[in-house]
Motif scaffolding. Structure first.
Motif, PDB file in Angstrom:
ATOM      1  N   PRO A 302       0.791  -1.237   0.000  1.00  0.00           N
ATOM      2  CA  PRO A 302       0.000   0.000   0.000  1.00  0.00           C
ATOM      3  C   PRO A 302       0.825   1.290   0.000  1.00  0.00           C
ATOM      4  CG  PRO A 302      -1.026  -1.586   1.461  1.00  0.00           C
ATOM      5  CD  PRO A 302       0.316  -2.158   1.053  1.00  0.00           C
ATOM      6  N   VAL A 303       1.998   1.306   0.630  1.00  0.00           N
ATOM      7  CA  VAL A 303       2.760   2.570   0.624  1.00  0.00           C
ATOM      8  C   VAL A 303       3.174   2.944  -0.799  1.00  0.00           C
ATOM      9  CG1 VAL A 303       3.528   2.591   3.043  1.00  0.00           C
ATOM     10  CG2 VAL A 303       4.947   1.435   1.331  1.00  0.00           C
ATOM     11  N   THR A 304       3.437   1.928  -1.622  1.00  0.00           N
ATOM     12  CA  THR A 304       3.765   2.192  -3.027  1.00  0.00           C
ATOM     13  C   THR A 304       2.527   2.711  -3.771  1.00  0.00           C
ATOM     14  OG1 THR A 304       5.485   0.506  -2.992  1.00  0.00           O
ATOM     15  CG2 THR A 304       4.618   1.105  -5.155  1.00  0.00           C
ATOM     16  N   GLU A 305       1.374   2.135  -3.452  1.00  0.00           N
ATOM     17  CA  GLU A 305       0.134   2.612  -4.085  1.00  0.00           C
ATOM     18  C   GLU A 305      -0.138   4.066  -3.732  1.00  0.00           C
ATOM     19  OE1 GLU A 305      -2.462  -1.412  -4.698  1.00  0.00           O
ATOM     20  OE2 GLU A 305      -2.719  -0.424  -2.751  1.00  0.00           O
ATOM     21  N   MET A 306       0.122   4.426  -2.470  1.00  0.00           N
ATOM     22  CA  MET A 306      -0.165   5.797  -2.037  1.00  0.00           C
ATOM     23  C   MET A 306       0.723   6.818  -2.747  1.00  0.00           C
ATOM     24  SD  MET A 306      -2.557   4.958  -0.014  1.00  0.00           S
ATOM     25  CE  MET A 306      -3.122   6.273   1.022  1.00  0.00           C
ATOM     26  N   ILE A 307       2.000   6.486  -2.944  1.00  0.00           N
ATOM     27  CA  ILE A 307       2.904   7.490  -3.549  1.00  0.00           C
ATOM     28  C   ILE A 307       2.874   7.478  -5.076  1.00  0.00           C
ATOM     29  CG2 ILE A 307       4.461   7.629  -1.545  1.00  0.00           C
ATOM     30  CD1 ILE A 307       6.489   6.055  -3.598  1.00  0.00           C
ATOM     31  N   THR A 308       2.343   6.403  -5.672  1.00  0.00           N
ATOM     32  CA  THR A 308       2.295   6.368  -7.143  1.00  0.00           C
ATOM     33  C   THR A 308       0.886   6.606  -7.673  1.00  0.00           C
ATOM     34  OG1 THR A 308       1.945   3.971  -7.162  1.00  0.00           O
ATOM     35  CG2 THR A 308       4.229   4.742  -7.367  1.00  0.00           C
ATOM     36  N   GLY A 309      -0.118   6.444  -6.801  1.00  0.00           N
ATOM     37  CA  GLY A 309      -1.497   6.583  -7.258  1.00  0.00           C
ATOM     38  C   GLY A 309      -1.973   5.384  -8.066  1.00  0.00           C
ATOM     39  N   LEU A 310      -1.193   4.289  -8.058  1.00  0.00           N
ATOM     40  CA  LEU A 310      -1.557   3.101  -8.839  1.00  0.00           C
ATOM     41  C   LEU A 310      -2.199   2.040  -7.946  1.00  0.00           C
ATOM     42  CD1 LEU A 310       1.766   2.799 -10.881  1.00  0.00           C
ATOM     43  CD2 LEU A 310      -0.459   3.562 -11.774  1.00  0.00           C
ATOM     44  N   ASP A 311      -3.065   1.206  -8.541  1.00  0.00           N
ATOM     45  CA  ASP A 311      -3.664   0.062  -7.862  1.00  0.00           C
ATOM     46  C   ASP A 311      -2.888  -1.174  -8.322  1.00  0.00           C
ATOM     47  OD1 ASP A 311      -5.219  -2.220  -7.285  1.00  0.00           O
ATOM     48  OD2 ASP A 311      -7.085  -1.069  -7.343  1.00  0.00           O
ATOM     49  N   LEU A 312      -2.026  -1.688  -7.461  1.00  0.00           N
ATOM     50  CA  LEU A 312      -1.140  -2.785  -7.869  1.00  0.00           C
ATOM     51  C   LEU A 312      -1.910  -4.057  -8.203  1.00  0.00           C
ATOM     52  CD1 LEU A 312       2.070  -2.510  -5.622  1.00  0.00           C
ATOM     53  CD2 LEU A 312       1.526  -1.417  -7.784  1.00  0.00           C
ATOM     54  N   VAL A 313      -3.020  -4.281  -7.523  1.00  0.00           N
ATOM     55  CA  VAL A 313      -3.797  -5.493  -7.799  1.00  0.00           C
ATOM     56  C   VAL A 313      -4.449  -5.408  -9.187  1.00  0.00           C
ATOM     57  CG1 VAL A 313      -5.773  -6.883  -7.062  1.00  0.00           C
ATOM     58  CG2 VAL A 313      -4.132  -6.048  -5.367  1.00  0.00           C
ATOM     59  N   ARG A 342       2.295  -2.034  10.959  1.00  0.00           N
ATOM     60  CA  ARG A 342       1.530  -3.284  11.065  1.00  0.00           C
ATOM     61  C   ARG A 342       1.012  -3.426  12.486  1.00  0.00           C
ATOM     62  NH1 ARG A 342       4.795  -7.877   7.674  1.00  0.00           N
ATOM     63  NH2 ARG A 342       5.567  -6.544   5.989  1.00  0.00           N
ATOM     64  N   VAL A 343      -0.289  -3.595  12.578  1.00  0.00           N
ATOM     65  CA  VAL A 343      -0.905  -3.756  13.887  1.00  0.00           C
ATOM     66  C   VAL A 343      -1.030  -5.261  14.148  1.00  0.00           C
ATOM     67  CG1 VAL A 343      -2.846  -3.130  15.353  1.00  0.00           C
ATOM     68  CG2 VAL A 343      -2.211  -1.644  13.434  1.00  0.00           C
ATOM     69  N   TYR A 344      -0.138  -5.759  14.978  1.00  0.00           N
ATOM     70  CA  TYR A 344      -0.167  -7.184  15.328  1.00  0.00           C
ATOM     71  C   TYR A 344      -0.811  -7.367  16.693  1.00  0.00           C
ATOM     72  CZ  TYR A 344       3.270  -8.387  11.686  1.00  0.00           C
ATOM     73  OH  TYR A 344       3.931  -8.599  10.507  1.00  0.00           O
ATOM     74  N   ALA A 345      -1.457  -8.504  16.882  1.00  0.00           N
ATOM     75  CA  ALA A 345      -1.931  -8.870  18.213  1.00  0.00           C
ATOM     76  C   ALA A 345      -0.746  -9.470  18.962  1.00  0.00           C
ATOM     77  CB  ALA A 345      -3.079  -9.871  18.110  1.00  0.00           C
ATOM     78  N   VAL A 370      -5.624   8.773   5.530  1.00  0.00           N
ATOM     79  CA  VAL A 370      -5.542   7.578   6.382  1.00  0.00           C
ATOM     80  C   VAL A 370      -6.195   6.395   5.657  1.00  0.00           C
ATOM     81  CG1 VAL A 370      -6.237   6.517   8.576  1.00  0.00           C
ATOM     82  CG2 VAL A 370      -5.577   8.931   8.507  1.00  0.00           C
ATOM     83  N   ARG A 371      -5.496   5.292   5.571  1.00  0.00           N
ATOM     84  CA  ARG A 371      -6.027   4.067   4.967  1.00  0.00           C
ATOM     85  C   ARG A 371      -5.824   2.927   5.951  1.00  0.00           C
ATOM     86  NH1 ARG A 371      -3.700   1.289  -0.687  1.00  0.00           N
ATOM     87  NH2 ARG A 371      -4.293  -0.841  -0.197  1.00  0.00           N
ATOM     88  N   VAL A 372      -6.862   2.134   6.151  1.00  0.00           N
ATOM     89  CA  VAL A 372      -6.737   0.974   7.025  1.00  0.00           C
ATOM     90  C   VAL A 372      -7.108  -0.266   6.206  1.00  0.00           C
ATOM     91  CG1 VAL A 372      -7.529  -0.182   9.122  1.00  0.00           C
ATOM     92  CG2 VAL A 372      -7.344   2.304   9.083  1.00  0.00           C
ATOM     93  N   ASP A 373      -6.173  -1.193   6.052  1.00  0.00           N
ATOM     94  CA  ASP A 373      -6.458  -2.473   5.409  1.00  0.00           C
ATOM     95  C   ASP A 373      -6.563  -3.503   6.530  1.00  0.00           C
ATOM     96  OD1 ASP A 373      -6.126  -1.073   3.044  1.00  0.00           O
ATOM     97  OD2 ASP A 373      -4.837  -2.588   2.108  1.00  0.00           O
ATOM     98  N   ALA A 391      -4.269  -5.655  11.349  1.00  0.00           N
ATOM     99  CA  ALA A 391      -4.508  -4.618  10.345  1.00  0.00           C
ATOM    100  C   ALA A 391      -3.205  -3.972   9.918  1.00  0.00           C
ATOM    101  CB  ALA A 391      -5.430  -3.546  10.930  1.00  0.00           C
ATOM    102  N   LYS A 392      -3.305  -3.232   8.821  1.00  0.00           N
ATOM    103  CA  LYS A 392      -2.214  -2.371   8.394  1.00  0.00           C
ATOM    104  C   LYS A 392      -2.782  -0.961   8.393  1.00  0.00           C
ATOM    105  CE  LYS A 392      -1.756  -4.252   4.305  1.00  0.00           C
ATOM    106  NZ  LYS A 392      -1.474  -5.149   3.143  1.00  0.00           N
TER     107      LYS A 392
END
Ligand code: MV4
Length: 498
Positions: A302-313, A342-345, A370-373, A391-392
């Motif tokens: 996602p950090v790459t998606e945010m700075i490039t504006g591209l949807d990698l999927v 990365r939000v780990y339990a 803010v983006r939460v996956d 979550a991320k």
């Protein structure tokens, strides 16, 4: 590559990544199929899918890792393509071949590219002669002590022995001095044999205090390969990344171009198609070295998606359909800065011990940038059978500073109770001088983190905690005080979250 429109996509994964992949598919008008284990019956990704099939018990070995079951679902439901996400079967050549045999498209590279890059020695061999810098060391597997000693003396100690079948930090052993080489080599070989069924090892000069910089690449089946810039993932513990950012705070445009072009050369050396990540070490003199290539979409994409504006999927799916990349290198620009935590339990106060249980409170942050996956909802249990990532959390800003400030705000707005999480550690990292200045390397956690520092590390937070404590104290005259009593050391970030 034959052009074939994908109409139905099965996602052979679970949790946040299954959801993330299905969202892009839906936007493209592609119908989605989830496969899930009994433990994931009520998971959001199962509900989101147009069709969902239970493929077995909770244990991955009986569900998410069973190739035959997943291929069976593909046949039954007339699935056109499979996206493997990360982990599970995403880098399994047998899975690709089984799908190929069933006439199903695998959204990813060829089994051959996967196999070469899965063997760290074969990977080094493949990129040799393509202008990609490698750490000094042995050409191939070391055959005996004599050869190992000769190499070690040439490159000088400390050296690192690595398993060819290893990767991601598995199967590595540092040898500091000549007198330790015999034992180190014997152990490395026997460990590699036990862990991977392949005792091949090789030797590299040990680079101390390196940065982990990886370059995202994307390639189509028509000979076009581009780099989508880098991510810095130096904040990690025990080879598990915790904080990632794009772009790196330390690359100059000139170095970025050289590393990007080296990553493209790595991809071309195996006729790579789809999304891939080329991992480099960057030493303190800003020299970079190829480490390995990951042949999947990564957690931190996602950090790459945010700075490039591209949807990698979307790009992965288009390329798998046989389409050309819709851009050339010159079209790509970095816009602002993005950070992912990365939000780990896991409990950072207790050696990051996994913490399982129910998410009694779960309210993710919102707002601009803010983006939460995530793949969970309030009230759900974190299953013990899988990776403990909840979550991320990703923030984007015009500058690195804004992305950091936004991350601090977002972490403070994240309400999770019922399990301990790594959020407090991430908040600590965002406030740390070494991180803020960008002067950090892969030893960040070892060099700067102690559990005691989780509490009130940041003066701002200390002030806020004092204010909250004062309010609670005042409130006591009117109504019974809430939880803050009883414990003498309630952490500031815990207090703020109640
Ligand atoms: C190294 C290294 C130092 N010198 N190789 C660990 C993961 C794998 N991809 C490569 N790794 C390393 N290889 C040489 N010759 C140090 C590491 C390393 C590391 C690399 C990236 C991020 C975190 C790391 C933590 C410890 C060691």
């Amino acid at each position: 590559m034959a052009n074939k429109k994908i109409q139905k996509l099965l996602v052979a994964n679970r949790g946040e990544i299954a959801l993330r992949v299905m969202r892009s598919a839906r936007e493209m008008g592609i119908s989605t199929v989830a496969v899930y284990s009994e433990a994931d019956r009520n998971a959001p990704f199962v509900r989101f899918a147009d069709e969902a099939v239970c493929i077995g018990p909770a244990a991955s070995k009986e569900s998410y890792l069973v190739i035959d079951k997943i291929v069976g679902v593909c046949k039954d439901l007339k699935v056109d393509a499979v996206h493997p996400g990360y982990g599970f079967l995403s880098e399994n050549g047998d899975f690709c071949r089984a799908l190929e045999k069933a006439g199903v498209i695998f959204v990813g590279p060829s089994p051959n590219a996967m196999k070469v890059m899965g063997d760290k020695l074969a990977a080094k061999e493949a990129v040799k002669g393509h202008g990609v810098p490698l750490v000094p060391g042995t050409e191939g597997a070391v055959s005996g002590l004599e050869e190992a000693m000769a190499v070690a003396k040439t490159i000088t100690f400390p050296i690192l022995i690595k398993a060819a079948a290893g990767g991601g930090g598995k199967g590595m052993r540092i040898v500091e001095r000549e007198s330790d080489l015999k034992e180190g080599l014997e152990r490395a070989i026997s460990e590699a044999q036990n862990a991977f069924g392949d005792g091949s090892v090789f030797i590299e000069k040990y680079v101390t205090g390196p940065r982990h910089i990886e370059v995202q690449i994307m390639a189509d089946g028509h000979g076009n390969t581009c780099y989508l810039f880098e991510r810095e993932c130096s904040v990690q513990r025990r080879h598990q990344k915790v904080v990632e950012e794009a772009p790196s705070a330390v690359l100059t445009p000139e170095l970025r171009k050289r590393m990007g072009e080296a990553a493209v050369a790595v991809a071309r050396s195996v006729d790579y198609t789809g999304a891939g990540t080329v991992e480099f070490l960057l030493d303190s003199s800003m020299e970079f070295y190829f480490m390995e290539m990951n042949t999947r979409l990564q957690v931190e994409h996602p950090v790459t998606e945010m700075i490039t504006g591209l949807d990698l999927v979307k790009l992965q799916i288009r390329v798998a359909e046989g389409e050309k990349l819709p851009f050339t290198q010159g079209d790509l620009k970095i816009n602002g800065h993005a950070i992912e935590v990365r939000v780990y339990a896991e409990d950072p106060a207790n050696n990051f011990l996994p913490d399982i249980g129910r998410l009694t409170t779960y309210r993710p942050p919102q707002g601009l940038g803010v983006r939460v996956d995530d793949g969970f909802e309030e009230g759900m249990d974190i299953p013990i059978h899988y990776d403990p990532m909840i979550a991320k959390l990703i923030t984007h800003g015009a500058t690195r500073e804004e992305a950091i400030e936004r991350m601090q705000r977002a972490i403070d707005d994240y309400a999770i109770s019922g399990v301990e999480t790594t959020l407090g550690f991430c908040r600590f990292t965002m406030g740390h001088e070494a991180f803020r200045s960008g002067k950090y390397d892969t030893h960040f956690v070892r060099d700067h983190f102690r559990p005691e520092l989780l509490d009130g590390q940041d003066p701002e937070e200390q002030a806020a905690a004092a204010a909250v404590a004062a309010l609670l104290f005042e409130g006591r005259s009117q109504r019974p005080a809430p939880a803050a009593t009883g414990t003498s050391t309630v952490s500031a970030w815990k207090l703020k979250r109640r």
